[in-house]
Design a protein around this motif. Structure first.
Motif, short mmCIF file in Angstrom:
data_model
loop_
_atom_site.label_atom_id
_atom_site.label_comp_id
_atom_site.label_asym_id
_atom_site.label_seq_id
_atom_site.Cartn_x
_atom_site.Cartn_y
_atom_site.Cartn_z
N LEU A 51 0.82 -1.21 0.00
CA LEU A 51 0.00 0.00 0.00
C LEU A 51 0.86 1.26 0.00
CD1 LEU A 51 -2.48 -1.04 2.81
CD2 LEU A 51 -3.10 -0.68 0.43
N PHE A 52 0.49 2.20 -0.85
CA PHE A 52 1.06 3.53 -0.81
C PHE A 52 0.13 4.38 0.04
CE2 PHE A 52 2.90 1.83 -4.68
CZ PHE A 52 4.21 2.26 -4.59
N CYS A 53 0.68 5.04 1.06
CA CYS A 53 -0.09 5.89 1.97
C CYS A 53 -1.29 5.16 2.57
CB CYS A 53 -0.57 7.16 1.26
SG CYS A 53 0.76 8.31 0.93
N PHE A 139 1.90 7.44 -12.83
CA PHE A 139 0.69 7.77 -12.08
C PHE A 139 0.95 7.70 -10.58
CE2 PHE A 139 -2.98 5.93 -9.81
CZ PHE A 139 -3.87 7.00 -9.91
N LEU A 140 1.54 6.59 -10.13
CA LEU A 140 1.83 6.44 -8.69
C LEU A 140 2.78 7.53 -8.20
CD1 LEU A 140 2.25 2.56 -8.56
CD2 LEU A 140 0.37 3.89 -7.54
N ARG A 141 3.83 7.78 -8.96
CA ARG A 141 4.80 8.82 -8.58
C ARG A 141 4.12 10.19 -8.51
NH1 ARG A 141 8.12 9.86 -13.30
NH2 ARG A 141 6.31 11.14 -13.73
N HIS A 156 -7.80 11.19 0.92
CA HIS A 156 -6.92 10.20 1.53
C HIS A 156 -5.45 10.56 1.42
CE1 HIS A 156 -10.27 7.47 2.12
NE2 HIS A 156 -10.66 7.81 0.91
N LEU A 157 -5.10 11.32 0.40
CA LEU A 157 -3.69 11.56 0.14
C LEU A 157 -3.19 12.95 0.48
CD1 LEU A 157 -3.28 9.62 -3.22
CD2 LEU A 157 -2.79 8.84 -0.90
N VAL A 163 4.54 7.16 1.67
CA VAL A 163 5.21 5.96 2.17
C VAL A 163 4.63 4.73 1.52
CG1 VAL A 163 5.77 7.00 4.40
CG2 VAL A 163 3.65 5.72 4.14
N PHE A 164 5.42 3.67 1.51
CA PHE A 164 4.98 2.38 1.00
C PHE A 164 5.11 1.35 2.11
CE2 PHE A 164 5.80 -1.81 -0.78
CZ PHE A 164 4.69 -1.96 -1.58
N ASP A 165 4.07 0.58 2.30
CA ASP A 165 4.08 -0.50 3.29
C ASP A 165 3.75 -1.82 2.60
OD1 ASP A 165 4.53 1.03 5.72
OD2 ASP A 165 2.54 1.88 5.35
N PRO A 166 4.64 -2.79 2.72
CA PRO A 166 4.34 -4.09 2.11
C PRO A 166 3.22 -4.78 2.88
CG PRO A 166 6.38 -4.20 3.35
CD PRO A 166 5.93 -2.76 3.37
#
Length: 173
Positions: A51-53, A139-141, A156-157, A163-166
């Motif tokens: 997950l990003f953010c 897009f993600l960047r 949400h953003l 941050v990225f969380d596996p």
């Protein structure tokens, strides 16, 4: 932009220094008759399912992803009056990610070069839509850096540290 450079920028932006699970995109490619864009192949080399953010979800390729993608395509086919066709039709939507709120992220499979496919996204009610001209990693960047904004993501953003969380991988995903 070269796929490696774009993924490097995303990793730097999010502070991610880990590794992905590798690339098993051939499973997806053979199941759906497409060539997956190079940026997403590179993304899965660097980022695992996660997950990003705590909001934008990406998945590592594999059998579970293929099953989820097939289900998503079936759901799209059941919808009436979509503003785009659905894969495998020419220029069709092909999901590749989503959000914790049920928004879907797709490639718009226009043209013969998958590295030029834009990103289309929509809410879980198929009512609000948007498009980003770059590929999935751009897009993600752009979303994580705040260079791209849309009301589906803003609540949400905005103010979120990129941050990225596996996510613990389950069922080969």
């Amino acid at each position: 932009m070269a796929p490696v450079r774009a993924v490097d920028e995303l990793a730097e932006l999010t502070g991610w220094a880990g590794r992905g699970t590798g690339s098993a995109w051939h499973t997806v490619e053979s199941a759906f008759g497409v060539t997956v864009p190079a940026d997403v192949k590179e993304l899965s080399q660097r980022f695992p399912t996660g997950l990003f953010c705590s909001f934008v979800e990406i998945y590592a390729p594999g059998e579970a992803f293929v099953a989820e993608l097939a289900d998503a395509l079936e759901l799209l086919e059941e919808q009436e009056n979509l503003p785009y066709p659905v894969h495998p039709r020419v220029g069709g939507l092909l999901p590749w990610g989503g959000t914790t709120e049920g928004h879907t992220l797709c490639w718009l499979t226009t043209g013969d070069d998958p590295d030029r496919w834009p990103v289309v996204f929509f809410d879980d009610g198929f009512e609000r839509w948007g498009e980003h001209p770059g590929g999935a990693v751009a897009f993600l960047r752009d979303l994580m850096s705040g260079r791209f904004r849309h009301d589906l993501f803003d609540e949400h953003l905005l103010g979120c540290d990129p941050v990225f969380d596996p996510i613990e991988e389950m069922d080969g995903r």
